[in-house]
Design an enzyme around this catalytic site. Structure first.
Site, short mmCIF file in Angstrom:
data_model
loop_
_atom_site.label_atom_id
_atom_site.label_comp_id
_atom_site.label_asym_id
_atom_site.label_seq_id
_atom_site.Cartn_x
_atom_site.Cartn_y
_atom_site.Cartn_z
N THR A 110 -84.79 63.54 38.41
CA THR A 110 -85.28 63.89 37.09
C THR A 110 -84.66 65.22 36.69
O THR A 110 -83.90 65.81 37.46
CB THR A 110 -86.83 63.93 37.03
OG1 THR A 110 -87.24 63.99 35.66
CG2 THR A 110 -87.40 65.09 37.81
N TYR A 111 -85.00 65.69 35.49
CA TYR A 111 -84.44 66.95 35.02
C TYR A 111 -85.47 68.06 35.08
O TYR A 111 -86.67 67.83 35.07
CB TYR A 111 -83.86 66.80 33.61
CG TYR A 111 -84.88 66.42 32.57
CD1 TYR A 111 -85.53 67.39 31.82
CD2 TYR A 111 -85.20 65.08 32.34
CE1 TYR A 111 -86.46 67.05 30.87
CE2 TYR A 111 -86.14 64.73 31.40
CZ TYR A 111 -86.77 65.71 30.66
OH TYR A 111 -87.71 65.37 29.72
N SER A 141 -89.98 64.72 33.63
CA SER A 141 -89.28 65.86 34.22
C SER A 141 -90.08 66.51 35.33
O SER A 141 -91.15 66.04 35.70
CB SER A 141 -88.94 66.92 33.17
OG SER A 141 -90.11 67.52 32.69
N LYS A 148 -80.96 74.58 46.54
CA LYS A 148 -82.08 73.82 47.09
C LYS A 148 -83.33 74.66 47.18
O LYS A 148 -83.28 75.82 47.57
CB LYS A 148 -81.69 73.29 48.48
CG LYS A 148 -82.70 72.33 49.05
CD LYS A 148 -82.14 71.59 50.26
CE LYS A 148 -82.28 72.42 51.49
NZ LYS A 148 -82.09 71.64 52.73
N GLY A 200 -94.57 62.81 33.75
CA GLY A 200 -94.21 61.46 33.37
C GLY A 200 -94.20 60.53 34.57
O GLY A 200 -95.04 60.65 35.46
N SER A 201 -93.24 59.64 34.62
CA SER A 201 -93.19 58.66 35.71
C SER A 201 -93.02 59.34 37.08
O SER A 201 -93.46 58.81 38.10
CB SER A 201 -92.08 57.64 35.48
OG SER A 201 -90.82 58.29 35.43
N ALA A 202 -92.41 60.51 37.10
CA ALA A 202 -92.25 61.24 38.36
C ALA A 202 -93.60 61.62 38.96
O ALA A 202 -93.72 61.77 40.18
CB ALA A 202 -91.41 62.50 38.14
#
Length: 144
Positions: free
Chosen positions: A56-57, A24, A8, A72-74
């Site tokens: 996401t990655y 990502s 984490k 991107g969408s993140a």
């Protein structure tokens, strides 16, 4: 099998959001390597400012940059300056919990590492467990 936290990054600040990237989260490899987060690994991201939760990655950015870029969408879920928690997980048998030592980093406002912690679960009699957060010794000291 149960899903548990494996690594984490806690209270990392978003440094940029790039809507026009393929997707990502871009992270500093030094932060990822310290806790054991791998490139292309899926992580969960929890935004402390908005409450948004996404998956996401990871891709590695520039080493030493302290970057945390949502792509991107993140990028729609976080703004630069937002505090996020990034968690990697894995699946294990409940009997394996006491053998795990998840690594956690906390951060200053400029994404410098504040503290290195380890989550420690101890198996007790009767199938019970104890939990402690310990100061981690897994980081090398910074050069003088």
């Amino acid at each position: 099998m149960i899903k548990v936290v494996r690594a984490k990054l806690h209270c990392l600040r978003v440094t940029d959001a790039n809507l026009n990237y393929q997707g990502s989260i871009t992270l500093d490899p030094e932060h990822c390597e310290a806790v054991g987060i791998y490139p292309l690994e899926f992580v969960e991201i929890w935004n402390k400012n908005s409450g948004a939760r996404i998956s996401t990655y990871v891709i590695y950015g520039e080493r030493g940059s302290r970057c945390c870029v949502l792509n991107g969408s993140a990028a729609r879920s976080c703004q630069p300056g937002d505090e996020v928690i990034i968690a990697a997980s894995w699946y294990c048998q409940p009997t394996e919990i006491a053998t795990l030592r998840p690594r956690v980093l906390t951060f200053h406002a400029d994404n410098r590492i504040d503290r290195a912690l380890t989550y420690d679960v101890t198996a007790l009699d009767g199938g019970r467990f104890d939990f402690a957060i310990r100061e981690g010794a897994f980081l090398e000291p910074e050069p003088a």
